[in-house]
Design an enzyme around this catalytic site. Sequence first.
Site, short mmCIF file in Angstrom:
data_model
loop_
_atom_site.label_atom_id
_atom_site.label_comp_id
_atom_site.label_asym_id
_atom_site.label_seq_id
_atom_site.Cartn_x
_atom_site.Cartn_y
_atom_site.Cartn_z
N HIS A 54 44.21 55.02 46.32
CA HIS A 54 42.81 54.61 46.31
C HIS A 54 42.67 53.39 47.22
CE1 HIS A 54 41.90 56.40 42.05
NE2 HIS A 54 42.62 57.22 42.80
N GLU A 56 41.40 50.53 46.72
CA GLU A 56 41.75 49.30 46.03
C GLU A 56 43.27 49.12 45.92
OE1 GLU A 56 37.90 51.00 44.37
OE2 GLU A 56 39.90 51.78 44.78
N CYS A 84 38.48 52.47 39.40
CA CYS A 84 38.91 53.24 38.24
C CYS A 84 39.82 52.38 37.35
CB CYS A 84 39.64 54.50 38.71
SG CYS A 84 41.29 54.17 39.37
N CYS A 87 43.00 51.13 39.22
CA CYS A 87 42.77 50.06 40.20
C CYS A 87 42.37 48.76 39.53
CB CYS A 87 41.72 50.51 41.20
SG CYS A 87 42.23 51.94 42.19
#
Length: 148
Positions: A54, A56, A84, A87
């Site tokens: 991701h 992040e 999420c 993260c």
Amino acid sequence: MNHPNKKIMERAINLAKEKYKEGGHAVAAIIIKDDEIISEAFTTINKEQDPTCHAEMNAIRKAAKKLHSKVLDNCYLYTTYEPCPMCTSAAIWAKMKGIVYGATRDDQTEKCPWRVYIPASEVIKNGTPKLELFLEFMRAECKELLSL
């Protein structure tokens, strides 16, 4: 630097627009320490064939390498999409100062789904240290990215 900062989020939005075809999703993240950009990243799940890539997570990894530390104290994570639980937890483990995000899990699209329905605020509430959280900053601009 005061947070949230419009110029930083605009930079994240532009990065997401530039790189979404490479990564498969128009999500980008930037980490700031004091007045300096420590790292910039975008989602590379499809490119890397790695579900943890991701934006992040990629930004946190880059920042930790740059600072030679697993602790990212006094750093802020800017992201175009609500992080999420994975993260958000990584930001807590890194002992960051705060998170600024734009679009929310409620803005999800078929291209950018939300798979674990635990909001970032709930993860922060149940973690230590307690990160500052700035929700829905420039949400409309970030929400547009989810349809790219």
